[in-house]
Design a protein around this motif. Structure first.
Motif, short mmCIF file in Angstrom:
data_model
loop_
_atom_site.label_atom_id
_atom_site.label_comp_id
_atom_site.label_asym_id
_atom_site.label_seq_id
_atom_site.Cartn_x
_atom_site.Cartn_y
_atom_site.Cartn_z
N THR A 248 108.36 -61.95 56.48
CA THR A 248 106.94 -62.22 56.71
C THR A 248 106.77 -63.70 57.04
O THR A 248 107.14 -64.56 56.24
N GLU A 249 106.21 -63.96 58.20
CA GLU A 249 106.02 -65.33 58.67
C GLU A 249 104.57 -65.75 58.44
O GLU A 249 103.64 -65.01 58.78
N VAL A 250 104.39 -66.92 57.84
CA VAL A 250 103.05 -67.47 57.69
C VAL A 250 102.69 -68.21 58.97
O VAL A 250 103.36 -69.17 59.36
N LEU A 251 101.64 -67.75 59.64
CA LEU A 251 101.23 -68.33 60.91
C LEU A 251 100.25 -69.48 60.72
O LEU A 251 100.31 -70.49 61.43
N SER A 252 99.32 -69.31 59.76
CA SER A 252 98.30 -70.35 59.57
C SER A 252 97.77 -70.31 58.15
O SER A 252 97.80 -69.28 57.47
N CYS A 253 97.29 -71.48 57.71
CA CYS A 253 96.59 -71.62 56.44
C CYS A 253 95.33 -72.43 56.72
O CYS A 253 95.44 -73.58 57.17
N ALA A 254 94.16 -71.84 56.49
CA ALA A 254 92.90 -72.52 56.79
C ALA A 254 92.06 -72.59 55.52
O ALA A 254 91.81 -71.57 54.87
N TYR A 255 91.62 -73.79 55.18
CA TYR A 255 90.82 -73.97 53.97
C TYR A 255 89.37 -73.60 54.25
O TYR A 255 88.76 -74.08 55.21
N ASP A 256 88.83 -72.72 53.41
CA ASP A 256 87.44 -72.28 53.54
C ASP A 256 86.61 -73.01 52.48
O ASP A 256 86.75 -72.76 51.28
N GLU A 257 85.77 -73.93 52.94
CA GLU A 257 85.03 -74.77 52.01
C GLU A 257 84.01 -74.00 51.20
O GLU A 257 83.72 -74.36 50.04
N ALA A 258 83.44 -72.94 51.76
CA ALA A 258 82.42 -72.17 51.05
C ALA A 258 83.00 -71.50 49.81
O ALA A 258 82.37 -71.48 48.74
N SER A 259 84.19 -70.95 49.95
CA SER A 259 84.80 -70.23 48.82
C SER A 259 85.83 -71.07 48.07
O SER A 259 86.34 -70.63 47.05
N THR A 260 86.13 -72.28 48.60
CA THR A 260 87.18 -73.16 48.07
C THR A 260 88.50 -72.41 47.94
O THR A 260 89.23 -72.54 46.94
N ARG A 261 88.80 -71.63 48.97
CA ARG A 261 90.06 -70.87 48.99
C ARG A 261 90.74 -71.06 50.34
O ARG A 261 90.14 -71.53 51.30
N TRP A 262 92.00 -70.67 50.38
CA TRP A 262 92.80 -70.75 51.61
C TRP A 262 92.93 -69.37 52.24
O TRP A 262 93.30 -68.40 51.57
N ARG A 263 92.60 -69.30 53.52
CA ARG A 263 92.78 -68.07 54.29
C ARG A 263 94.14 -68.15 54.97
O ARG A 263 94.41 -69.04 55.77
N ILE A 264 95.00 -67.20 54.65
CA ILE A 264 96.38 -67.23 55.11
C ILE A 264 96.62 -66.08 56.09
O ILE A 264 96.38 -64.92 55.75
N THR A 265 97.07 -66.41 57.27
CA THR A 265 97.38 -65.40 58.27
C THR A 265 98.89 -65.23 58.35
O THR A 265 99.63 -66.21 58.53
#
Length: 650
Positions: A248-265
């Motif tokens: 499984t390859e991690v393509l992107s990690c984007a920080y979501d300020e509203a939820s203070t969580r990381w969205r990982i693709t």
């Protein structure tokens, strides 16, 4: 959520509770015979720690004196073995259950290595040499770790040495976590590197976790298969596979300020992309991120196999083949001697020579007596690990510090020059009958300017009749071989590309965006990464970069210490987060900048910045971006606990 209890260690170590040794073949005479091949200095430490008799240190000081290295102080060594064999088997002997004092521990350490072991080292030694988990050792203060909030989830990218460490420690602390790895199994570089001769050039007994010290290394510098087996056993014993997504390859990690969580693709083994969420992200991708194939004209036209050491094909038969090996770094120095008996001809193309550490002994197999002692004698393995740490790590630091008043070419200080002369003497001894080779293998830069390498019969390989060291620059590759600038064509059936690994850009292949959609590549550029303490970056909350900028201990062994130290700091940052009831933590920009200013100033006085040095430690502008300028003990101390005032908590 209830914190997970510590699992039983995968590798059990002997403790005073195992005494007396009993059973068939374990009377005092039999034990005495088994101790014959064990190291007397280390047996002295076990004897002293079991009896708490500091008088042994003075009585048997001769066994620790380097002046007696040849004779071994045989009379004293024999008496140590006699006494210890009785202690180990006497039913009447009862080890003192109270913790040893720090003072006695420090006195023992100083006697063991015959030089001062200052108090600043004691906490690191107790932890990293594994004493902190054994009865009888001085006790260390345990940092407070508040319970993680329900649902707090951590993503770990990479299942190599650092990623496995992170998973084990996150589980111990009670966190939900998932590890992602693009490979089919754990192990990282030890899984993917299978070239002939691959192994550690760090002493095996130090290349392990302090909480999983093993006595099972068959050699003092073991092959890669044993390291991989060790990491697999650690992962299996701590249940990491159930928390790992392989292939499984991690393509992107984007920080979501509203939820203070990381969205990982991610992209899984079926090629499908998926989105997952995490409260914190720990990257554990290592310093090396894939092979570097040289930009040599005609390389694609070579008619035979062209193997990079990092992408080795074990099905390629080298028997009786003419082989051209490009590169003389760490992988070349292991692969070359491993294949030299198999090939018909071996041409080694060298751009820059490397400094080569002498072989300590001809046979690097661990003697049966030492193996037995590590498995049965309390504290033997821990003290032996300390000995390898002391002389393979911070003991080298003085040799990388530049003396501004030093003027001798080829070195940067008096200790550096002594090191250079030692290495030079070894090369001259190995190549005494080949002055033509000697002139070509001595580097022009100071020792430790580039990675210093351990001799795996490299010099002896170069002396072989069917081996040719080529120092003329490569002009091009043709279908049947390699053409150099002097017009000579070297015929070859197989090319071996021992040309190193990608280091920059760091975290290559993953698109990471923090607050306000700012990309990490916009902050770091292609090859200019910086981080607070080598781990965290302003504007990227709850992101921790293991093996990040300026965190490599390039003065000596210590990647395992670095991994544990950084994982400890990650957990302390998360603990600080929970203590304050916050959701996000990141370093202040001014604190980050001030730290990196300190790094830059310190690096100006380190050998890696010397004008004669050009290495993968540096970026395209010559700035050292890989090496840590501090001693391991300094970096370990810096990362004990984050300062709340240095961070933004939200």
């Amino acid at each position: 959520m209830t914190a997970s209890p510590r699992r039983t260690p995968v590798y059990r170590r002997p403790t005073p509770d195992d005494l007396p040794l009993a059973g068939a073949g374990l009377d005092s005479a039999a034990v005495r015979a088994r101790l014959a091949d064990a190291d007397a200095r280390t047996l002295l430490m076990s004897l002293t720690m079991l009896t708490r008799d500091a008088g042994h240190l003075e009585r048997f000081a001769a066994v620790c004196d380097p002046a007696n290295a040849e004779t071994g102080a045989e009379a004293e060594a024999d008496e140590i073995r006699d006494l210890l064999s009785v202690v180990l088997t006497d039913p009447a002997f009862v080890p003192d259950p109270a913790p040893m004092t720090v003072g006695l521990f420090q006195q023992m350490a100083t006697a063991y290595v015959r030089e001062p072991v200052d108090a600043e080292f004691v906490p690191l030694l107790l932890e990293q040499c594994g004493f902190d988990r054994l009865p009888g050792a001085p006790e260390l203060p345990t940092p407070e770790k508040p319970q993680p909030p329900d649902g707090f989830h951590v993503a770990v990218i990479g299942a190599g040495l650092s990623g496995i460490c992170a998973g084990i420690k996150l589980a111990e602390a009670g966190y939900s976590y998932r590890i992602y790895d693009r490979n089919k199994d754990v192990g990282g570089t030890w899984l993917t590197n299978v070239y002939p001769g691959v192994g550690v050039d760090t002493p095996s007994h130090f290349y392990s976790y302090s909480f999983e010290i093993t006595s099972d290394w068959p050699e003092f510098y073991s092959k890669g298969a044993y390291v991989l087996d060790y990491l697999r056993r650690c992962a299996d014993g701590h249940g990491l596979r159930d928390h790992t997504s392989f292939e499984t390859e991690v393509l992107s990690c984007a920080y979501d300020e509203a939820s203070t969580r990381w969205r990982i693709t991610t992209r899984g083994p079926d090629g499908r992309e998926a989105t997952e969420w995490a409260d914190a992200v720990v990257t554990a991708m290592g310093f090396f991120q894939g092979s570097v194939r040289p930009d040599i004209p005609g390389l694609a036209d070579f008619a035979g196999p062209a193997l990079h050491t990092a992408d080795w094909d074990p099905d390629v038969d080298l028997s009786g083949k003419r082989v051209a090996m490009i590169g003389t770094g760490a992988s070349a120095m292991q692969a070359g001697p491993a294949i030299v008996d198999e090939v018909a001809e071996l041409a080694v193309f060298q751009r820059t020579p490397s400094w080569v550490m002498p072989r300590r002994k001809e046979d690097l197999t661990v003697p049966d007596g030492a193996l037995w002692a590590m498995r049965h004698v309390p504290y033997y393995g821990e003290w032996f690990r300390f000995f390898t740490y002391w002389f393979a790590s911070d003991g080298n630091f003085v040799r990388v510090v530049i003396d501004p008043d030093w003027t001798t070419p080829g070195s940067v200080s008096e200790p550096s020059e002594k090191m250079r002369q030692w290495l030079l003497d070894y090369a001259q001894e190995e190549l005494a009958d080949r002055p033509d080779l000697l002139a070509r293998v001595i580097p022009a830069y100071p020792p430790f300017g580039k990675r210093i390498l351990r001799d795996s019969n490299w010099y002896r390989m170069l002396r072989r009749d069917h081996v040719d060291l080529v120092t003329s620059p490569i002009e091009r590759v043709v279908p049947g071989g390699v053409v150099t600038a002097d017009g000579k064509e070297t015929a070859a059936d197989v090319l071996i590309l021992a040309t190193g690994y990608k280091v920059l850009p760091m975290l290559d292949g993953i698109e990471i965006t923090g607050r306000s959609g700012v990309a990490l590549t916009d902050v770091w550029g292609v090859d200019d990464p910086r981080a607070h303490l080598g781990l965290t970056v302003p504007g990227f909350p709850n992101l921790f970069v293991l093996g990040g900028p300026n965190s490599a201990p390039n003065h000596g062994a210590g990647v395992n210490i670095t991994a544990e130290t950084q994982v400890h700091y990650v957990l302390q940052c998360l603990a600080l987060l929970h203590t304050h009831g916050a959701r996000a933590i990141e370093p202040r920009q001014d604190v980050h900048d001030a730290y990196n200013d300190q790094v830059e100033k310190a690096l100006e006085q380190r050998v890696w910045s010397h004008p004669s040095v050009r290495s993968y430690y540096q970026n395209s502008k010559g700035r050292v971006v890989v090496s840590n300028p501090w001693r391991l003990v300094d970096y370990w101390t810096m990362l004990r606990s984050p300062d709340p005032a240095d961070h933004i908590l939200g």
